[in-house]
Design a protein around this motif. Structure first.
Motif, short mmCIF file in Angstrom:
data_model
loop_
_atom_site.label_atom_id
_atom_site.label_comp_id
_atom_site.label_asym_id
_atom_site.label_seq_id
_atom_site.Cartn_x
_atom_site.Cartn_y
_atom_site.Cartn_z
N GLN A 13 43.73 9.54 -24.39
CA GLN A 13 42.49 8.77 -24.46
C GLN A 13 41.44 9.45 -25.33
O GLN A 13 40.72 8.78 -26.07
CB GLN A 13 41.93 8.53 -23.05
CG GLN A 13 42.77 7.58 -22.25
CD GLN A 13 42.18 7.28 -20.90
OE1 GLN A 13 40.98 7.43 -20.68
NE2 GLN A 13 43.01 6.84 -19.97
N ALA A 17 40.00 7.65 -28.57
CA ALA A 17 38.58 7.34 -28.67
C ALA A 17 37.95 7.95 -29.92
O ALA A 17 37.11 7.34 -30.57
CB ALA A 17 37.85 7.81 -27.42
N LEU A 21 39.25 4.27 -32.19
CA LEU A 21 38.17 3.34 -31.87
C LEU A 21 37.12 3.21 -32.97
O LEU A 21 36.75 2.08 -33.31
CB LEU A 21 37.51 3.71 -30.53
CG LEU A 21 38.35 3.46 -29.28
CD1 LEU A 21 37.58 3.84 -28.03
CD2 LEU A 21 38.82 2.02 -29.21
N TYR A 24 37.74 0.59 -35.71
CA TYR A 24 37.75 -0.84 -35.42
C TYR A 24 36.55 -1.31 -34.62
O TYR A 24 36.34 -2.52 -34.49
CB TYR A 24 39.04 -1.20 -34.67
CG TYR A 24 40.27 -0.82 -35.46
CD1 TYR A 24 40.73 -1.64 -36.50
CD2 TYR A 24 40.95 0.37 -35.20
CE1 TYR A 24 41.84 -1.29 -37.24
CE2 TYR A 24 42.08 0.72 -35.94
CZ TYR A 24 42.51 -0.11 -36.96
OH TYR A 24 43.61 0.24 -37.70
N PHE A 25 35.78 -0.38 -34.06
CA PHE A 25 34.63 -0.73 -33.23
C PHE A 25 33.42 0.10 -33.66
O PHE A 25 33.56 1.09 -34.36
CB PHE A 25 34.92 -0.46 -31.74
CG PHE A 25 36.06 -1.28 -31.21
CD1 PHE A 25 35.86 -2.57 -30.75
CD2 PHE A 25 37.35 -0.76 -31.17
CE1 PHE A 25 36.91 -3.33 -30.27
CE2 PHE A 25 38.41 -1.51 -30.69
CZ PHE A 25 38.20 -2.79 -30.23
N HIS A 27 31.79 1.94 -31.81
CA HIS A 27 31.65 3.01 -30.81
C HIS A 27 32.96 3.80 -30.72
O HIS A 27 33.97 3.42 -31.29
CB HIS A 27 31.28 2.43 -29.45
CG HIS A 27 32.36 1.55 -28.87
ND1 HIS A 27 33.48 2.05 -28.27
CD2 HIS A 27 32.49 0.20 -28.83
CE1 HIS A 27 34.25 1.06 -27.86
NE2 HIS A 27 33.67 -0.08 -28.20
N ASN A 28 32.89 4.88 -29.97
CA ASN A 28 34.10 5.66 -29.69
C ASN A 28 34.20 5.92 -28.19
O ASN A 28 34.64 6.96 -27.76
CB ASN A 28 34.10 6.97 -30.48
CG ASN A 28 32.97 7.89 -30.08
OD1 ASN A 28 32.06 7.49 -29.35
ND2 ASN A 28 32.99 9.13 -30.55
N MET A 30 35.79 5.10 -24.70
CA MET A 30 37.00 4.54 -24.08
C MET A 30 36.65 3.54 -22.98
O MET A 30 37.30 2.49 -22.86
CB MET A 30 37.87 5.68 -23.54
CG MET A 30 39.21 5.24 -23.03
SD MET A 30 40.24 4.58 -24.36
CE MET A 30 41.63 3.99 -23.42
N SER A 32 34.10 1.58 -22.79
CA SER A 32 33.68 0.32 -23.42
C SER A 32 34.89 -0.45 -23.93
O SER A 32 34.96 -1.68 -23.83
CB SER A 32 32.73 0.59 -24.58
OG SER A 32 31.53 1.14 -24.12
N PHE A 33 35.86 0.26 -24.48
CA PHE A 33 37.09 -0.37 -24.96
C PHE A 33 37.83 -1.02 -23.80
O PHE A 33 38.27 -2.17 -23.90
CB PHE A 33 37.97 0.67 -25.66
CG PHE A 33 39.30 0.14 -26.10
CD1 PHE A 33 39.39 -0.79 -27.13
CD2 PHE A 33 40.48 0.58 -25.49
CE1 PHE A 33 40.64 -1.28 -27.55
CE2 PHE A 33 41.71 0.10 -25.91
CZ PHE A 33 41.78 -0.83 -26.94
N GLN A 36 36.10 -4.15 -22.76
CA GLN A 36 36.43 -5.23 -23.69
C GLN A 36 37.82 -5.80 -23.40
O GLN A 36 38.01 -7.02 -23.39
CB GLN A 36 36.37 -4.73 -25.14
CG GLN A 36 34.98 -4.49 -25.65
CD GLN A 36 34.21 -5.79 -25.85
OE1 GLN A 36 34.76 -6.77 -26.35
NE2 GLN A 36 32.96 -5.81 -25.45
N LEU A 37 38.79 -4.92 -23.18
CA LEU A 37 40.14 -5.39 -22.84
C LEU A 37 40.09 -6.29 -21.61
O LEU A 37 40.72 -7.36 -21.59
CB LEU A 37 41.07 -4.20 -22.58
CG LEU A 37 41.53 -3.39 -23.78
CD1 LEU A 37 42.33 -2.18 -23.31
CD2 LEU A 37 42.36 -4.24 -24.73
#
Length: 126
Positions: A13, A17, A21, A24-25, A27-28, A30, A32-33, A36-37
């Motif tokens: 992770q 991150a 991350l 593509y986003f 932010h970095n 995890m 938040s990712f 989103q998932l």
């Protein structure tokens, strides 16, 4: 993708991150990712074996979605963000609710009338 092709793993992770991350986003983070998932219907896979939870490898996290399957790219269009806003309430639902409220208010008025009638009869009896 994992071996079965119906999930994906994040094995590290921290590295994910830091390196993936930000590509593509904005932010970095995890957490938040993962949030989103979850908004798109992905779920963390929890393995249960012999009645107890199996501890995954060190930092391994697995996610799956019914429409995220290796070789089935046509299913990806079914992965949509969940909508939890007032705008998602259908007009017929609003109509049903309005009808229910109207009926409740009418019933209350009828009960008030009966209560007033009973009160006046009680006063007459006294």
């Amino acid at each position: 993708f994992w071996q079965s092709g119906n999930s994906f793993h994040v094995f590290d992770q921290g590295q994910f991150a830091k390196e993936v991350l930000p590509k593509y986003f904005k932010h970095n983070n995890m957490a938040s990712f993962v949030r989103q998932l979850n908004m798109y219907g992905f779920r963390k896979v929890v393995h249960i074996e012999q009645g107890g939870l199996v501890k995954p490898e060190k930092d391994d996290t697995e996610f799956q979605h019914p429409y995220f399957i290796r070789g089935q790219e046509h299913l990806l269009e079914n992965i949509k963000r969940k909508v939890n806003s007032v705008s998602s309430i259908k007009n017929e639902d609003i109509k049903v609710r309005q009808d229910s409220v109207t009926k409740l208010l009418t019933d209350i008025q009828v009960m008030k009338g009966k209560q007033e009638s009973m009160d006046s009869k009680l006063m007459a009896m006294k």
